[in-house]
Design a protein around this motif. Structure first.
Motif, PDB file in Angstrom:
ATOM      1  N   GLY A  80      44.586  50.411  41.166  1.00 26.75           N
ATOM      2  CA  GLY A  80      43.611  49.467  41.678  1.00 26.75           C
ATOM      3  C   GLY A  80      43.446  49.591  43.170  1.00 26.75           C
ATOM      4  O   GLY A  80      44.401  49.480  43.938  1.00 26.75           O
ATOM      5  N   PHE A  83      40.747  44.439  44.801  1.00 27.19           N
ATOM      6  CA  PHE A  83      40.112  43.534  43.849  1.00 27.19           C
ATOM      7  C   PHE A  83      40.487  42.087  44.185  1.00 27.19           C
ATOM      8  O   PHE A  83      41.477  41.829  44.878  1.00 27.19           O
ATOM      9  N   PHE A  85      40.518  37.997  42.207  1.00 25.72           N
ATOM     10  CA  PHE A  85      40.375  37.345  40.911  1.00 25.72           C
ATOM     11  C   PHE A  85      40.528  35.832  41.022  1.00 25.72           C
ATOM     12  O   PHE A  85      41.169  35.315  41.944  1.00 25.72           O
ATOM     13  N   THR A  94      37.355  38.816  37.577  1.00 25.41           N
ATOM     14  CA  THR A  94      37.868  39.804  38.518  1.00 25.41           C
ATOM     15  C   THR A  94      36.705  40.603  39.081  1.00 25.41           C
ATOM     16  O   THR A  94      35.807  41.008  38.335  1.00 25.41           O
ATOM     17  N   ASP A  97      37.714  46.922  42.313  1.00 28.23           N
ATOM     18  CA  ASP A  97      38.145  48.122  41.610  1.00 28.23           C
ATOM     19  C   ASP A  97      39.003  47.707  40.425  1.00 28.23           C
ATOM     20  O   ASP A  97      40.225  47.611  40.511  1.00 28.23           O
ATOM     21  N   THR A  98      38.334  47.415  39.314  1.00 20.98           N
ATOM     22  CA  THR A  98      39.015  46.959  38.112  1.00 20.98           C
ATOM     23  C   THR A  98      38.365  47.586  36.893  1.00 20.98           C
ATOM     24  O   THR A  98      37.269  48.159  36.985  1.00 20.98           O
ATOM     25  N   ASP A  99      39.013  47.515  35.744  1.00 26.64           N
ATOM     26  CA  ASP A  99      38.480  48.109  34.518  1.00 26.64           C
ATOM     27  C   ASP A  99      37.230  47.376  34.047  1.00 26.64           C
ATOM     28  O   ASP A  99      37.177  46.141  34.070  1.00 26.64           O
ATOM     29  N   TRP A 104      38.917  48.095  29.495  1.00 24.33           N
ATOM     30  CA  TRP A 104      39.884  46.993  29.345  1.00 24.33           C
ATOM     31  C   TRP A 104      40.325  46.850  27.896  1.00 24.33           C
ATOM     32  O   TRP A 104      41.501  46.592  27.609  1.00 24.33           O
ATOM     33  N   SER A 155      31.573  42.881  31.278  1.00 30.09           N
ATOM     34  CA  SER A 155      31.586  43.355  32.654  1.00 30.09           C
ATOM     35  C   SER A 155      30.221  43.881  33.066  1.00 30.09           C
ATOM     36  O   SER A 155      29.376  44.218  32.221  1.00 30.09           O
TER      37      SER A 155
END
Length: 323
Positions: A80, A83, A85, A94, A97-99, A104, A155
């Protein structure tokens, strides 16, 4: 494997915030790496991870994370980059830089991965980890929530220039315990529009050629994994429907085993297109690790790739990883 708590500092805050916490973790690696067309050479890598979290008086959790590598740059990688959240009874939001929701929900084929200092076992052409994530600027907004053993996520990833359609994803996952074996399932959907030069996974544009700009892509993917008595196995499968280029599928399988201080793992991945002789790409990887205790391991890795039935080279590494 690469994360261990180095220091934790409690910070007294104001404005209705009960407390906040900053955790600093990190890892370092040293050894050698090489392969076809790569002179065997020294390898060093260092990462420092900052994780900040807190909770309001009414129970709302919040936090952020930053990954600082050895050259002082903020990086986008599996740990990561950066990010933020917010989390509560409503779920977790979130951003950064996250899934994406598809990534996920699905589990990569390299379950139980022993790991290597140069990631050889997951850098081959057949490995696929992030699906359509990063097709824009890599900044993703994701909402996820869990209800017992069931989880759901949605997302969004946007084009900062406003030229391409916004990318969306949705994912679902479910886990259960069956006779001492932990079993997980994931399924999801993602859609996005490509920019010039886009290619998924680790594919080489020099060998396969990139997608054209403006190609509308949809992905349907699913995965399954099992963990029991030191053994793990996983499978991932995705179908890629492309507006102007060849449609294709990706299949990945992997196994891992841990006994005492030893861990070994292997994985294989293949792309298969719907045109003769096109998108026939595959690769496989091996990794082994010996735990020295105290956060240090000896790691070895190997990966090899093949395009259209022709060997495209291999890589290897050997060294020590220190958390």
């Amino acid at each position: 494997m690469k994360k261990v708590l180095f220091a934790t500092t409690a910070l007294v805050a104001t404005a209705g915030v009960a407390s906040a916490e900053v955790a600093v973790t990190g890892w370092a690696e040293m050894g050698i790496f090489g392969g076809d067309g790569i002179e065997t050479q020294f390898f060093t890598d260092i990462d420092v991870l900052f994780r900040m979290s807190g909770e309001t008086d009414n129970g709302l959790s919040f936090g952020a994370g930053v990954d600082l590598d050895e050259n002082g740059a903020f990086t986008i990688n599996d740990d990561g980059g950066a990010f933020v959240f917010l989390s509560g009874n409503f779920g977790t939001v979130t951003m950064g830089d996250t899934d994406g929701a598809l990534d996920w929900a699905l589990t990569e084929a390299w379950v139980g991965n022993a790991g290597s200092i140069a990631d050889d076992e997951t850098a081959h052409a057949g490995a696929l980890g992030s699906y359509g994530d990063g097709a824009y600027d890599g900044q993703i907004l994701r909402y996820d929530n869990t209800f017992g053993d069931f989880g759901v996520a949605v997302s969004v990833e946007m084009d900062d220039m406003g030229v391409r359609d916004t990318g969306f994803a949705i994912g679902f996952r479910y886990g259960m315990d069956m006779g001492g074996a932990d079993i997980g399932f994931g399924v999801g959907y993602q859609t996005f529009t490509t920019a010039a030069g886009y290619l998924p996974g680790n594919l080489s544009s020099a060998l396969i050629g990139p997608f054209p700009a403006g190609d509308d892509v949809t992905i349907v993917g699913l995965s399954a994994d099992v963990w029991t008595n030191g053994f793990s196995a996983g499978v991932q499968y995705s179908m890629w429907d492309n507006d102007t280029t060849v449609d294709f599928t990706h299949l990945g399988v992997g196994v891992g085993y841990t006994s005492g201080a030893f861990t070994v793992s292997a994985n294989y991945g293949q792309y298969d297109g719907d045109a003769p002789g096109f998108w026939d790409v595959q690769g496989w990887g091996l990794a082994a690790a010996y735990d020295l205790g105290g956060g240090a391991t000896i790691n070895a890795g190997y990966g090899t790739s093949e395009y259209f039935g022709v060997d495209a080279g291999d890589t290897f590494s050997l060294g020590v990883a220190m958390s």
